[in-house]
Design a protein around this motif. Structure first.
Motif, PDB file in Angstrom:
ATOM      1  N   ARG A   8       3.300   8.016  10.867  1.00  0.00           N
ATOM      2  CA  ARG A   8       2.854   6.680  12.256  1.00  0.00           C
ATOM      3  C   ARG A   8       1.831   5.965  11.971  1.00  0.00           C
ATOM      4  N   LEU A   9       0.775   6.308  11.123  1.00  0.00           N
ATOM      5  CA  LEU A   9       0.058   5.546  11.012  1.00  0.00           C
ATOM      6  C   LEU A   9       0.359   4.434  10.318  1.00  0.00           C
ATOM      7  N   VAL A  10       1.385   5.009   8.750  1.00  0.00           N
ATOM      8  CA  VAL A  10       1.247   4.135   7.623  1.00  0.00           C
ATOM      9  C   VAL A  10       2.845   2.642   8.539  1.00  0.00           C
ATOM     10  N   ARG A  11       3.581   3.448   9.170  1.00  0.00           N
ATOM     11  CA  ARG A  11       4.652   2.444  10.337  1.00  0.00           C
ATOM     12  C   ARG A  11       3.762   1.397  11.175  1.00  0.00           C
ATOM     13  N   LYS A  15       3.175  -4.624   3.918  1.00  0.00           N
ATOM     14  CA  LYS A  15       3.435  -3.328   3.327  1.00  0.00           C
ATOM     15  C   LYS A  15       3.048  -2.474   3.392  1.00  0.00           C
ATOM     16  N   PHE A  16       4.029  -0.641   3.550  1.00  0.00           N
ATOM     17  CA  PHE A  16       3.051   0.005   3.575  1.00  0.00           C
ATOM     18  C   PHE A  16       3.905   0.946   3.758  1.00  0.00           C
ATOM     19  N   GLY A  37       1.058  -1.114   0.031  1.00  0.00           N
ATOM     20  CA  GLY A  37      -0.018  -0.498  -0.026  1.00  0.00           C
ATOM     21  C   GLY A  37       0.600   1.301   0.228  1.00  0.00           C
ATOM     22  N   ILE A  38       0.467   2.474  -0.563  1.00  0.00           N
ATOM     23  CA  ILE A  38       1.364   3.734  -0.562  1.00  0.00           C
ATOM     24  C   ILE A  38       0.049   4.621  -0.317  1.00  0.00           C
ATOM     25  N   LEU A  53       1.026   0.474  10.410  1.00  0.00           N
ATOM     26  CA  LEU A  53       0.559  -0.521   9.379  1.00  0.00           C
ATOM     27  C   LEU A  53       1.701  -1.778   9.286  1.00  0.00           C
ATOM     28  N   ASN A  54       2.538  -1.396   8.604  1.00  0.00           N
ATOM     29  CA  ASN A  54       3.865  -2.416   8.356  1.00  0.00           C
ATOM     30  C   ASN A  54       4.009  -3.867   9.986  1.00  0.00           C
TER      31      ASN A  54
END
Lengths: 414, 127
Positions: free
Chosen positions: A258-261, A268-269, A235-236, A263-264
């Protein structure tokens, strides 16, 4: 003459497949370009600054540079601002000049993705290249940005439509747009999530809480979105000024990073800011590798200090703290709040620009320069941090930004 | 009528800026506010009518265009007219509040200021 693989000097997409035709040193045709890029190439000679000006009177280039240098050298607290629409060598010289003058130097990120830089300094950033997005991403989220109007070929080249290694086209990708209004970009989305203005921090924080098991208070649309994010393969999030310019600013970006962190933990985001001016990423990179800081830097003590809010251009102008200004490849009289830019009319302002702008209208000294990426070569950084080489496709007698700044440095040192 | 004011890029603004910010194309495409048709009906204005937008920080006269934006919002492209309406406070970030400012809008007979008129007013007004 046909020039292939020309890099477009307009937005942070830095499309490098433009085909430009020139005849008798004039651009006559542009292929593969978006509407704005086409306008930039075909109109680059329209509304040009015809000659160097001091107090509205035509002077030679040398006289203008001399006068500019005198103004800057005799100022107590000069401001150098702009940089994002020129190439990295010119940016490096501008920083050198700021150091010699003991000046404040700021670049246009401070009024676009400056809050992104502050958020990144706090939270870190899970990054990837646009090539990885094209080849791998199956969930593409545009949050608070409108590429259909501002980064027109982003969908086609990097995210939604291109044929990648593992994603062959639109039907192998899910596209979500999150915004406060149904933009032109929302029309190509699989899902449009409408939010209220000024609620990004709250929404993203609730999404983070949901990921951590606190599942009570998340609205259905955002819950569905988090579930999609958790279960995608790659995701991106591409985000824009919807996050950085509205209430919360760097805190909105901080939360998104931080949301993306988080999600990992599941998949993979990655996350990438949609940078506006074509080399604003380069301006941040150049300032960071030369001074240690990406924007809002002051050299008054002989060494670099950075403090957005104190040394950022809007604040310096609004508080009337600078007594001279050098504007390079930017137009603050069009882009800053009137409350801030009007100080530029009170002090001797020098503008280096290929074109007549609102700021040249109020400047004491105007210096016509070559348009980087059309009349001058150099390096620019794409929004994902990839450096690309700008080409010189039209000859001109005008000096480049780098050449003018080099002369100023020589004169200041003399 | 009260609205939340948004600003941002548009393709037409980008194309016109590359022709020149003193051009008529720029004025026609940037000195505009996009409003919801229902709100325009309530105000008794039609596409192309002039609207005065006021905030705590200043006022601007712009032309109104129909759009599918929400009824409580107005959108003005980035540029000198939008920047008449935005304050210079950055809360220590360097970034002014360019999106989400509260504004009051009303129909007006006043003219849309050209770039030069706008510059003169601000420059003269500071003295």
């Amino acid at each position: 003459m046909i020039h292939e693989n020309v890099v477009c000097p307009f937005c942070g997409c830095l499309c490098d497949d433009i085909v430009v035709t020139t005849e008798d040193n004039q651009i006559t045709d542009v292929k593969n370009a978006c509407a704005i890029s086409k306008s930039k190439f075909l109109n680059h000679h329209v509304n040009m600054l015809e000659s160097a000006l001091v107090d509205g009177k035509e002077v030679s280039m040398d006289e203008a540079v001399d006068r500019a240098t005198e103004i800057l050298s005799s100022a107590d607290n000069p401001l150098i601002y702009g940089l994002s629409s020129t190439e990295c060598e010119a940016q490096r010289h501008a920083i050198h000049l700021a150091e010699l003058l003991g000046a404040t130097i700021d670049q246009t990120a401070s009024v676009c993705h400056g809050p992104t830089i502050l958020g990144t300094q706090d939270a870190g950033c899970v990054k990837c290249t646009l090539g990885e997005v094209k080849n791998r991403a199956d969930l593409i989220i545009y949050w608070g940005c409108n590429p259909a109007e501002a980064h027109i070929r982003h969908f086609r080249r990097y995210s939604v439509f291109p044929e990648g290694l593992f994603r062959k086209g639109r039907n192998e990708r899910e596209v979500v747009v999150v915004d406060v209004r149904a933009t032109a970009s929302a029309r190509i989305a699989t899902t449009f999530v409408k939010t209220e203005p000024g609620t990004d921090f709250e929404n993203i924080s609730l999404m983070r809480a949901y990921l951590k098991g606190k599942r009570d208070s998340l609205p259905d649309e955002l819950r569905d979105l988090v579930e999609k994010m958790k279960t995608c393969t790659f995701g991106i999030i591409f985000f824009g000024l919807g996050l950085t310019m509205s209430k919360g600013k760097h805190l909105n970006v901080d939360a998104a990073l931080r949301l993306v962190r988080d999600l990992n933990e599941f998949t993979k985001f990655s996350i990438t800011p949609m940078r506006g001016h074509y080399n604003v990423t380069g301006a941040g990179s150049t300032m960071a590798w030369v001074t240690g800081y990406p924007f809002s830097v002051n050299f008054a003590l002989g060494y670099p200090l950075s403090n957005p809010g104190e040394f950022s251009a809007v604040d310096v102008l609004a508080r009337k703290e600078c007594d001279a200004a050098l504007i390079i490849a930017s137009d603050p009289a069009a882009n800053f709040p009137a409350e801030a830019w009007k100080h530029l009319a009170d002090i001797p302002t020098i503008v280096m620009d290929p074109k007549v702008s609102l700021t040249t209208r109020i400047a004491k000294v105007s210096i016509p320069v070559a348009t980087a990426g059309i009349e001058a070569e150099g390096t620019a950084y794409r929004m994902d941090g990839i450096p690309l080489r700008l080409k010189k496709i039209v000859q001109t007698s005008r000096p480049s930004d780098a050449a003018v700044l080099t002369k100023m440095i020589e004169k200041v040192r003399a | 009528m009260k609205i939340v004011l948004l600003s941002g890029r548009t393709t037409k603004q980008g194309v016109a800026a590359e022709i020149g910010k003193t051009s008529d194309d720029y004025l026609q495409n940037v000195a505009v506010i996009q409003l919801n048709p229902a709100l325009m009906d309530q105000m008794g204005v039609k596409d192309g009518d002039r609207i005065e937008v006021k905030t705590l920080h200043g006022s601007a006269v712009v032309m109104c265009h129909k759009s599918d934006i929400e009824e409580n919002m107005g959108f003005i492209p980035y540029g000198p007219w939008a920047n008449l309406l935005i304050g210079s406070e950055t809360q220590g970030t360097g970034m002014p509040d360019s999106k989400g400012t509260e504004a009051e809008i009303e129909k007006t007979d006043k003219n849309v200021e050209s770039v030069d008129e706008l510059l003169t007013r601000i420059v003269e007004g500071r003295k």
